[in-house]
Design a protein around this motif. Structure first.
Motif, PDB file in Angstrom:
ATOM      1  N   GLY A  17     -48.597 -28.864 -25.415  1.00 57.60           N
ATOM      2  CA  GLY A  17     -48.605 -29.993 -24.370  1.00 57.60           C
ATOM      3  C   GLY A  17     -47.612 -29.838 -23.241  1.00 57.60           C
ATOM      4  O   GLY A  17     -46.743 -29.164 -23.167  1.00 57.60           O
ATOM      5  N   ARG A  18     -47.637 -31.142 -22.343  1.00 63.00           N
ATOM      6  CA  ARG A  18     -46.670 -31.215 -21.361  1.00 63.00           C
ATOM      7  C   ARG A  18     -45.241 -31.403 -22.038  1.00 63.00           C
ATOM      8  O   ARG A  18     -45.082 -32.161 -23.002  1.00 63.00           O
ATOM      9  CB  ARG A  18     -47.245 -32.271 -20.306  1.00 63.00           C
ATOM     10  CG  ARG A  18     -48.274 -31.667 -19.496  1.00 63.00           C
ATOM     11  CD  ARG A  18     -48.933 -32.717 -18.724  1.00 63.00           C
ATOM     12  NE  ARG A  18     -50.247 -32.207 -18.098  1.00 63.00           N
ATOM     13  CZ  ARG A  18     -50.284 -31.948 -16.825  1.00 63.00           C
ATOM     14  NH1 ARG A  18     -49.290 -31.963 -16.144  1.00 63.00           N
ATOM     15  NH2 ARG A  18     -51.607 -31.547 -16.379  1.00 63.00           N
ATOM     16  N   LEU A  19     -44.123 -31.277 -21.334  1.00 63.67           N
ATOM     17  CA  LEU A  19     -42.959 -31.601 -21.671  1.00 63.67           C
ATOM     18  C   LEU A  19     -42.653 -33.064 -21.955  1.00 63.67           C
ATOM     19  O   LEU A  19     -42.211 -33.736 -23.031  1.00 63.67           O
ATOM     20  CB  LEU A  19     -41.741 -31.002 -20.654  1.00 63.67           C
ATOM     21  CG  LEU A  19     -40.279 -31.151 -20.912  1.00 63.67           C
ATOM     22  CD1 LEU A  19     -39.895 -30.282 -22.561  1.00 63.67           C
ATOM     23  CD2 LEU A  19     -39.428 -30.672 -19.907  1.00 63.67           C
ATOM     24  N   ILE A  20     -43.045 -33.755 -20.880  1.00 65.04           N
ATOM     25  CA  ILE A  20     -42.813 -35.191 -21.008  1.00 65.04           C
ATOM     26  C   ILE A  20     -43.927 -36.064 -21.608  1.00 65.04           C
ATOM     27  O   ILE A  20     -43.814 -37.058 -22.493  1.00 65.04           O
ATOM     28  CB  ILE A  20     -42.377 -36.000 -19.705  1.00 65.04           C
ATOM     29  CG1 ILE A  20     -41.308 -35.136 -18.978  1.00 65.04           C
ATOM     30  CG2 ILE A  20     -42.131 -37.408 -19.791  1.00 65.04           C
ATOM     31  CD1 ILE A  20     -39.839 -35.406 -19.887  1.00 65.04           C
ATOM     32  N   SER A  21     -45.015 -35.747 -20.925  1.00 66.29           N
ATOM     33  CA  SER A  21     -46.050 -36.707 -21.618  1.00 66.29           C
ATOM     34  C   SER A  21     -46.964 -35.980 -22.650  1.00 66.29           C
ATOM     35  O   SER A  21     -47.570 -36.729 -23.158  1.00 66.29           O
ATOM     36  CB  SER A  21     -47.347 -36.851 -20.167  1.00 66.29           C
ATOM     37  OG  SER A  21     -47.639 -35.618 -19.934  1.00 66.29           O
ATOM     38  N   GLY A  22     -46.516 -34.877 -23.308  1.00 68.58           N
ATOM     39  CA  GLY A  22     -47.202 -34.394 -24.393  1.00 68.58           C
ATOM     40  C   GLY A  22     -48.664 -34.107 -24.086  1.00 68.58           C
ATOM     41  O   GLY A  22     -49.004 -33.585 -22.893  1.00 68.58           O
ATOM     42  N   HIS A  23     -49.707 -34.620 -24.762  1.00 68.82           N
ATOM     43  CA  HIS A  23     -51.098 -34.396 -24.721  1.00 68.82           C
ATOM     44  C   HIS A  23     -51.487 -35.809 -24.476  1.00 68.82           C
ATOM     45  O   HIS A  23     -52.913 -35.897 -24.335  1.00 68.82           O
ATOM     46  CB  HIS A  23     -51.554 -34.129 -25.941  1.00 68.82           C
ATOM     47  CG  HIS A  23     -50.888 -32.732 -26.415  1.00 68.82           C
ATOM     48  ND1 HIS A  23     -49.965 -32.940 -27.210  1.00 68.82           N
ATOM     49  CD2 HIS A  23     -51.396 -31.588 -26.345  1.00 68.82           C
ATOM     50  CE1 HIS A  23     -49.535 -31.584 -27.706  1.00 68.82           C
ATOM     51  NE2 HIS A  23     -50.425 -30.765 -27.160  1.00 68.82           N
ATOM     52  N   THR A  24     -50.958 -36.719 -23.965  1.00 62.93           N
ATOM     53  CA  THR A  24     -51.364 -38.094 -23.466  1.00 62.93           C
ATOM     54  C   THR A  24     -52.388 -37.841 -22.329  1.00 62.93           C
ATOM     55  O   THR A  24     -53.488 -38.524 -22.393  1.00 62.93           O
ATOM     56  CB  THR A  24     -50.124 -39.063 -22.670  1.00 62.93           C
ATOM     57  OG1 THR A  24     -49.327 -38.993 -23.757  1.00 62.93           O
ATOM     58  CG2 THR A  24     -50.736 -40.298 -22.643  1.00 62.93           C
ATOM     59  N   LYS A  47     -51.815 -31.457 -35.448  1.00 65.68           N
ATOM     60  CA  LYS A  47     -50.919 -32.103 -34.733  1.00 65.68           C
ATOM     61  C   LYS A  47     -50.754 -32.094 -33.160  1.00 65.68           C
ATOM     62  O   LYS A  47     -50.990 -31.114 -32.683  1.00 65.68           O
ATOM     63  CB  LYS A  47     -49.444 -31.580 -35.129  1.00 65.68           C
ATOM     64  CG  LYS A  47     -48.221 -32.317 -34.800  1.00 65.68           C
ATOM     65  CD  LYS A  47     -47.055 -31.338 -35.267  1.00 65.68           C
ATOM     66  CE  LYS A  47     -45.615 -31.823 -34.535  1.00 65.68           C
ATOM     67  NZ  LYS A  47     -44.546 -31.388 -35.397  1.00 65.68           N
ATOM     68  N   PHE A  48     -50.338 -33.054 -32.514  1.00 62.29           N
ATOM     69  CA  PHE A  48     -50.158 -33.306 -31.102  1.00 62.29           C
ATOM     70  C   PHE A  48     -49.317 -34.333 -30.651  1.00 62.29           C
ATOM     71  O   PHE A  48     -48.643 -34.694 -31.539  1.00 62.29           O
ATOM     72  CB  PHE A  48     -51.477 -33.163 -30.141  1.00 62.29           C
ATOM     73  CG  PHE A  48     -52.351 -34.494 -30.757  1.00 62.29           C
ATOM     74  CD1 PHE A  48     -52.321 -35.663 -29.610  1.00 62.29           C
ATOM     75  CD2 PHE A  48     -52.854 -34.842 -31.953  1.00 62.29           C
ATOM     76  CE1 PHE A  48     -53.063 -36.852 -29.975  1.00 62.29           C
ATOM     77  CE2 PHE A  48     -53.693 -36.138 -32.031  1.00 62.29           C
ATOM     78  CZ  PHE A  48     -53.690 -37.095 -31.077  1.00 62.29           C
ATOM     79  N   ARG A  49     -49.105 -34.430 -29.409  1.00 58.02           N
ATOM     80  CA  ARG A  49     -47.928 -35.607 -29.182  1.00 58.02           C
ATOM     81  C   ARG A  49     -48.410 -36.479 -27.793  1.00 58.02           C
ATOM     82  O   ARG A  49     -49.027 -36.060 -27.034  1.00 58.02           O
ATOM     83  CB  ARG A  49     -46.899 -34.843 -28.640  1.00 58.02           C
ATOM     84  CG  ARG A  49     -45.236 -35.436 -28.476  1.00 58.02           C
ATOM     85  CD  ARG A  49     -44.185 -34.236 -28.576  1.00 58.02           C
ATOM     86  NE  ARG A  49     -44.564 -33.042 -27.663  1.00 58.02           N
ATOM     87  CZ  ARG A  49     -44.370 -33.057 -26.234  1.00 58.02           C
ATOM     88  NH1 ARG A  49     -43.789 -34.197 -25.719  1.00 58.02           N
ATOM     89  NH2 ARG A  49     -44.622 -32.039 -25.432  1.00 58.02           N
ATOM     90  N   PHE A  50     -47.869 -37.702 -28.193  1.00 55.70           N
ATOM     91  CA  PHE A  50     -47.844 -38.756 -26.891  1.00 55.70           C
ATOM     92  C   PHE A  50     -46.654 -38.990 -26.484  1.00 55.70           C
ATOM     93  O   PHE A  50     -45.539 -39.355 -27.342  1.00 55.70           O
ATOM     94  CB  PHE A  50     -48.616 -40.173 -27.647  1.00 55.70           C
ATOM     95  CG  PHE A  50     -49.936 -40.103 -27.830  1.00 55.70           C
ATOM     96  CD1 PHE A  50     -50.778 -39.235 -27.140  1.00 55.70           C
ATOM     97  CD2 PHE A  50     -50.586 -40.870 -28.884  1.00 55.70           C
ATOM     98  CE1 PHE A  50     -52.219 -39.244 -27.416  1.00 55.70           C
ATOM     99  CE2 PHE A  50     -51.917 -40.938 -29.021  1.00 55.70           C
ATOM    100  CZ  PHE A  50     -52.717 -40.199 -28.286  1.00 55.70           C
ATOM    101  N   GLY A  51     -46.485 -38.793 -25.275  1.00 55.96           N
ATOM    102  CA  GLY A  51     -44.990 -38.868 -24.617  1.00 55.96           C
ATOM    103  C   GLY A  51     -44.211 -37.753 -25.189  1.00 55.96           C
ATOM    104  O   GLY A  51     -44.474 -36.694 -25.831  1.00 55.96           O
ATOM    105  N   PRO A  52     -42.830 -38.085 -24.996  1.00 59.01           N
ATOM    106  CA  PRO A  52     -41.859 -36.875 -25.243  1.00 59.01           C
ATOM    107  C   PRO A  52     -41.499 -36.948 -26.990  1.00 59.01           C
ATOM    108  O   PRO A  52     -41.247 -35.741 -27.142  1.00 59.01           O
ATOM    109  CB  PRO A  52     -40.581 -37.338 -24.513  1.00 59.01           C
ATOM    110  CG  PRO A  52     -40.623 -38.754 -24.259  1.00 59.01           C
ATOM    111  CD  PRO A  52     -42.308 -38.867 -24.224  1.00 59.01           C
TER     112      PRO A  52
END
Length: 465
Positions: A17-24, A47-52
């Protein structure tokens, strides 16, 4: 397979994902496609990420889902996303937690008992028949708006015993504004508090204030009414807790009414819109529906008893809920460290369960992208793993109005099908699902309604004209 905490977190492959936004941004751009790809590529727990900082886990295994929603449900709470709805629903069933949620559920349950649901069935039929009596042969209609209007009329009548023909525009528009604003707040990484006077915050608060005015006026008026009403409002106002003998305050009644308004209006309207779209794309299924409706109901006015006599119509709604589940996603926050099927989840993690992903999984549904109502014959659901099909959620927080919603959708569809054949309008835009608060057809649906036997149905006077 069991995993240690570090082993699970460090060895598991995750999408970059992106550094700041993750996968948002990927989620916002195409939530259904993103979640479907995750499940396909990364298995039962992705597993993924919303935001940092927000770790998110998509869980796509029926046994694990059962533990999250039932066996170990006390380790989870509704996700922070839903707090964006709190200004609208307050401490209603959708957003309340723990002991308070269970108390409210006990108080509300009588509204959805079989005898009350049967009473509501007549309202469902009367409102639908009156509404569609204004349709004319070869009309091109925005069918998504029609379904919203019909379900708004039904929820208004069954909740308050009043016709909302004058106020429906105000209520409908306010609800739409509230939902759009809530979804934007739910989907944003950084949410400004409601007291910050942004345009969206001002619209949100104004719409809620408008709805509150209507609801509180009805509650106050009902207090002085000498007539006993067998509607949801009457049941909620009369309800007393078996343990302490206490009822609900005006504010609690308001929160539950607003929750029912939200849950019982938009979801059923979208399910019906999708059902009509699916039928228009599958004329042989529509013809089979006509045969059932004609043989059971014929030319007489549908009755509440018809619901149980229309198995194929029920299958059409169940298949619609499989392909286009209005509540396409369930989210939970982990409240305490917990082990689910050998996977360790930490306090603060977020869990997503997608009914859309589960119900399009070829492991459980052959030809998952095809509309096949017949799949629900021969006790199909009883032979499925529990939680492979979950359009109404599950566990202690299963949708309290699930039986009402099924009956409403089946009866409305039967009323329409008795009289009209529905076709997608010529030169229609590409129909795609839009995952908003519920799963709705993007840009709506334009459909042509054709009288099946014009001479059999004389126009009736209607409050919807």
């Amino acid at each position: 397979m069991s995993h240690t905490d570090d082993g699970f977190r460090n060895s598991q492959k995750v999408p970059k994902g992106r550094l700041i936004s993750g996968h948002t941004k990927e989620f916002q751009k195409d939530a259904l496609g993103f979640l479907t790809r995750l499940a396909k590529e990364y298995g039962e727990v992705a597993k993924f990420r919303f935001g940092p900082f927000q770790n998110v886990y998509l869980v796509s295994n029926p046994d694990l889902i059962k533990q999250i929603l039932v066996t170990k449900q006390k380790s989870f709470v509704k996700s922070k996303d839903l707090k964006a709805l709190k200004p609208l629903t307050g401490e209603g069933l959708l957003t309340s937690e723990k002991d308070f949620h269970m108390r409210q559920r006990r108080l509300i349950q009588p509204s959805f008992k079989k005898n009350h649901i049967s009473h509501y069935a007549k309202d469902i039929i009367d409102i639908t028949m009156a509404y569609i009596s204004t349709w004319e042969h070869n009309d091109e209609r925005i069918i998504t708006k029609d379904m919203m209007d019909i379900t708004l009329g039904i929820v208004s009548k069954t909740m308050f015993s009043i016709e909302f023909t004058d106020g429906s525009e105000i209520v409908g528009k306010s609800l739409d504004t509230v939902l759009k604003a809530a979804v934007k707040r739910m989907r944003s990484i950084f949410r400004l508090p409601l007291w910050v006077p942004t345009k969206i915050n001002r619209e949100y608060k104004k719409a809620i204030k408008s709805l509150d005015k209507v609801i509180y006026e009805i509650i106050e008026k009902r207090k002085t009414d000498t007539v006993k009403h067998e509607d949801m409002l009457g049941i909620l106002m009369d309800a007393r807790d078996a343990e302490d003998g206490l009822g609900m305050t005006n504010h609690q009644v308001r929160d539950e009414l607003m929750t029912i308004f939200l849950a019982g209006h938009e979801t059923t309207a979208n399910a019906l819109s999708w059902a009509l779209y699916a039928l228009s794309m599958n004329p042989e299924i529509q013809s089979k529906l006509f045969c059932e409706v004609d043989s059971i109901i014929g030319r007489r006015t549908p009755s509440p008893d018809d619901f149980m006599k229309l198995p194929y119509t029920q299958n059409i709604i169940q298949e619609t809920l499989r392909m286009y589940p209005p509540s396409f996603m369930i989210s939970r926050d982990v409240e305490e460290d917990v082990v689910i099927g050998g996977y360790h989840f930490k306090k603060g993690d977020m869990i997503i369960i997608s009914s859309y992903v589960m119900q399009h999984d070829p492991k459980y549904f052959e030809q998952p992208d095809s509309f096949i109502p017949e799949r629900f014959e021969n006790n199909f659901l009883k032979n499925l793993p529990m939680f492979a099909y979950l359009p109404f959620g599950g566990g202690p927080r299963v949708c309290i109005g699930n039986h009402f919603a099924m009956m409403e959708a089946v009866l409305v569809l039967a009323c329409i099908s008795q009289r009209y054949r529905i076709k997608l309008a010529p030169d229609h835009h590409e129909v795609t699902p839009l995952p908003s608060l519920t799963l709705r057809p993007k840009r709506g649906l334009r459909m042509v309604v054709e009288e099946r036997e014009a001479e059999a149905f004389a126009p009736e006077s209607s409050t919807f004209k």
